[in-house]
Write a protein that holds these residues in place. Structure first.
Motif, short mmCIF file in Angstrom:
data_model
loop_
_atom_site.label_atom_id
_atom_site.label_comp_id
_atom_site.label_asym_id
_atom_site.label_seq_id
_atom_site.Cartn_x
_atom_site.Cartn_y
_atom_site.Cartn_z
N PHE A 75 11.99 -3.78 -45.64
CA PHE A 75 11.52 -3.44 -46.98
C PHE A 75 11.20 -1.96 -47.13
O PHE A 75 10.45 -1.58 -48.04
CB PHE A 75 10.27 -4.26 -47.36
N VAL A 110 8.39 -12.65 -47.98
CA VAL A 110 7.30 -12.15 -48.81
C VAL A 110 6.52 -11.15 -47.96
O VAL A 110 6.20 -11.41 -46.81
CB VAL A 110 6.39 -13.28 -49.33
N GLN A 111 6.28 -9.99 -48.54
CA GLN A 111 5.48 -8.97 -47.87
C GLN A 111 4.07 -9.02 -48.45
O GLN A 111 3.87 -8.84 -49.64
CB GLN A 111 6.08 -7.59 -48.08
N THR A 113 0.38 -7.38 -48.04
CA THR A 113 -0.49 -6.35 -47.48
C THR A 113 -1.92 -6.83 -47.63
O THR A 113 -2.45 -6.89 -48.75
CB THR A 113 -0.30 -5.01 -48.21
N GLU A 144 -0.20 -16.53 -51.08
CA GLU A 144 0.16 -15.55 -52.10
C GLU A 144 -0.85 -15.61 -53.24
O GLU A 144 -0.57 -16.11 -54.33
CB GLU A 144 1.59 -15.80 -52.57
N GLU A 248 1.12 -4.03 -43.91
CA GLU A 248 2.03 -5.03 -44.47
C GLU A 248 2.47 -6.02 -43.39
O GLU A 248 2.76 -5.64 -42.26
CB GLU A 248 3.27 -4.37 -45.07
N GLN A 253 9.51 -16.86 -47.22
CA GLN A 253 9.14 -17.38 -48.53
C GLN A 253 9.04 -18.90 -48.46
O GLN A 253 9.81 -19.56 -47.78
CB GLN A 253 10.18 -16.98 -49.58
N LYS A 312 -1.91 -7.45 -51.59
CA LYS A 312 -0.84 -6.97 -52.44
C LYS A 312 0.42 -7.72 -52.02
O LYS A 312 0.74 -7.75 -50.83
CB LYS A 312 -0.66 -5.46 -52.28
N ILE A 313 1.12 -8.30 -52.97
CA ILE A 313 2.20 -9.23 -52.65
C ILE A 313 3.51 -8.76 -53.25
O ILE A 313 3.58 -8.35 -54.42
CB ILE A 313 1.85 -10.64 -53.18
N GLU A 314 4.57 -8.84 -52.45
CA GLU A 314 5.91 -8.47 -52.93
C GLU A 314 6.93 -9.43 -52.34
O GLU A 314 6.99 -9.61 -51.12
CB GLU A 314 6.24 -7.03 -52.53
N ARG A 315 7.71 -10.05 -53.21
CA ARG A 315 8.77 -10.97 -52.77
C ARG A 315 10.12 -10.29 -52.92
O ARG A 315 10.47 -9.84 -54.00
CB ARG A 315 8.76 -12.25 -53.63
N LYS A 316 10.87 -10.22 -51.84
CA LYS A 316 12.24 -9.75 -51.92
C LYS A 316 12.95 -10.11 -50.62
O LYS A 316 12.37 -10.78 -49.75
CB LYS A 316 12.32 -8.26 -52.20
#
Length: 570
Positions: A75, A110-111, A113, A144, A248, A253, A312-316
């Motif tokens: 990421f 999913v990242q 932090t 999440e 992170e 997912q 802090k959440i980021e899906r990719k």
């Protein structure tokens, strides 16, 4: 890698000594045979013209471990550079992409932090006290959600946190942990006592892995789980825990967005655990002894824990890199070479350096993978079976890329002949040994022995099975779904200095360089041993590529039944 196994020898041996004394490639070719330096050790076995060269390996390592690649964290801009470089190199060799026409396999992650509160408050008996983040504990969440609060969660000591019916063991017997935080020990029963009747004695099972302990606590419905860190059974110091679990974190997912996981997953330092038990009126050594006895029962500590986490959440998607050399006559049978491309990225500065370059871990494995790919690309005759080169993401965060491939295989697992994995290869010149992690698991041991004999080397079984290395690199993901897997390299018996020098070097690497910014490329390294390891694995693949049979798991392997379900007797 999730924990270094094949440590580089050049940390301890000056380059001049290596170049003067590591000319040999001879030695006993029998399993487990000890050896001493002889005049014959200076006679280098001639390298065939197979395209596998130390210079190429070094060139790839230098690029992948450069500051420009920013520690190769998923990421990040470092991922973009890394996967682009690997795909371009494989494409230049004339290797084909996957069936979908791409050199990449998306790995949905999913990242998260996690920012823990500065303290954990412990109350319940006597004077309340606080544990300090990073010094005493680390914590993350897989859930999440923006904030996690634990308020006065009861603490329970649950031994090793293991439920293993086949061993007659249940650390959660009679215990309801819903809403509670369990404190559990690292490794598994048998390690401390060495009792071979407890699990596998000092050899770690999967029950000893931190991943299992988090999984089991979640299955039991615990609100939180804290693993007690102890350097010897963990096989790495607290500094590795503190650095690896900061910032992170990547997770697979899930449809429920982590709701089925414990709200808090973390570690306690040994000193903090002792303080906790003392506050509960218990003695750590006595508790440890009790946890190693059959019939252990969990015990409430009479203490509560309060703390919070913000996220802090980021899906990719991250990406695995994949290329294939189609087989000439049996292209639907596959041999997979693996190495993880990821490392820790940019993190806390150590002596002014914040880039965790991961030269050994695992630019070395990726460089060897590219070198082996070059060997197959120019070899004649071409293999009858297809050869797959798979550089995976997320190994440092729990074998995420290889686990995703195992659950979403590009090529059918039942038609996958074997997996040959490379992770943290030695930079210290030629070795006498070729050490097999999980020796005795599969017939691939015999293939390794035959290839080692060509280099006048000998097979050495895993020397530290209590550290659970078989579960700590990407081969395990393939083994777990039944594919015979080999994880092996030289690193325990140096041509220059023998086993004592190798031991000193492993100790120094673990203490000073593993998962630290100092794991940087050094042009003075002697990479001929890495070349020989790559060649040995190449020779195993060549043999497998020309055969019609499939290597088997040996009797007693926990992976045998899974394989037999996917490939019933014909």
């Amino acid at each position: 890698m999730t924990r270094n196994f094949f440590s580089p020898l050049a940390w301890a041996l000056p380059a001049a000594l290596l170049l003067a004394g590591c000319q040999g490639n001879s030695g006993p070719a029998t399993t487990g045979t000890d050896s001493t330096a002889t005049a014959a050790d200076t006679a280098l076995v001639a390298a065939p013209n197979d395209g596998i060269r130390a210079a190429d390996i070094g060139r790839h390592m230098q690029v992948l471990a450069s500051d420009e690649f920013l520690g190769r964290k998923p990421f990040s801009a470092g991922e973009t550079k890394t996967i682009g470089y690997l795909a371009d190199e494989l494409r230049k060799l004339g290797l084909q992409p996957g069936p979908d026409g791409s050199y990449f396999q998306n790995v949905p992650l999913v990242q998260i932090t996690t920012t823990p509160a500065p303290t954990m408050q412990i109350a319940g008996k006597g004077q309340p006290f606080e544990l300090q983040y990073q010094r005493d504990y680390v914590a993350v969440t897989e859930r999440e959600q923006a904030r996690i609060d634990l308020k006065n969660a009861p603490l329970v000591f649950a031994g090793y946190g293991v439920v293993a019916p086949e061993y007659g063991w249940n650390d959660y017997a009679g215990l309801d942990v819903k809403g509670k935080t369990v404190v559990v020990l690292i490794n598994d029963p048998g390690f401390v006592t060495g009792d071979t009747t407890l699990f596998k004695g000092r050899a770690m099972t999967y029950y000893g892995r931190w991943t299992y302990k988090f999984e089991e606590a979640a299955r039991q419905g615990a609100a939180g789980v804290l693993i007690v860190h102890d350097t010897k059974p963990a096989s790495y110091p607290w500094s590795v825990v503190a650095s690896s679990w900061a910032g992170e974190q990547l997770f697979p997912q899930s449809a429920d967005r982590g709701a089925s996981k414990c709200a808090l997953e973390g570690w306690l330092s040994l000193d903090a655990a002792k303080r906790l038990l003392t506050a509960a009126g218990q003695n750590y050594e006595q508790v440890l002894q009790a946890a190693n006895r059959p019939g252990f029962r969990p015990r409430p500590l009479g203490l509560t824990l309060s703390t919070s986490l913000t996220t802090k959440i980021e899906r990719k998607a991250s990406k695995n890199v994949l290329a294939v050399l189609p087989g000439t006559t049996r292209p639907t049978e596959y041999i997979i070479y693996t190495a993880h491309w990821d490392h820790l990225g940019v993190g806390p500065a150590v002596q002014g350096d914040s880039i965790y370059n991961g030269a050994v871990d695992n630019a070395s494995g990726c460089a060897a993978l590219l070198s082996i790919a070059k060997g197959f690309a120019q070899a004649q005759p071409k293999p009858q079976r297809s050869i797959v080169f798979l550089a995976v993401t997320g190994e440092e965060q729990g074998l995420l890329g290889s686990a995703y491939y195992a659950q979403h295989p590009v090529f059918p697992l039942a038609q996958t002949v074997a997996n040959l994995n490379m992770d943290a290869l030695s930079t210290g010149g030629p070795m006498r040994d070729f050490t097999v992690v999980g020796h005795g698991q599969s017939e691939l041991d015999d293939y390794a022995a035959a290839a080692a004999k060509e280099q006048n080397r000998y097979i050495l079984p895993d020397q530290t099975p209590e550290m659970g290395h078989f579960f700590r690199s990407d081969h395990f993901s393939l083994a777990h779904v039944g594919v015979p897997a080999l994880y092996a390299a030289g690193g325990f018996d140096a041509r220059q200095g023998g086993k004592a020098a190798a031991q000193r070097s492993r100790d120094e690497y673990d203490e000073k360089h593993y998962h630290q910014p100092s794991d940087e490329y050094d042009p003075s390294w002697d990479l001929r041993g890495m070349e020989q390891d790559a060649r040995l694995l190449f020779r195993i693949g060549q043999r497998l590529g020309q055969e019609t049979t499939f290597p088997q798991w040996k009797a007693g392997s926990e992976f045998k039944a899974t394989r037999e379900k996917s490939r019933p007797a014909r």
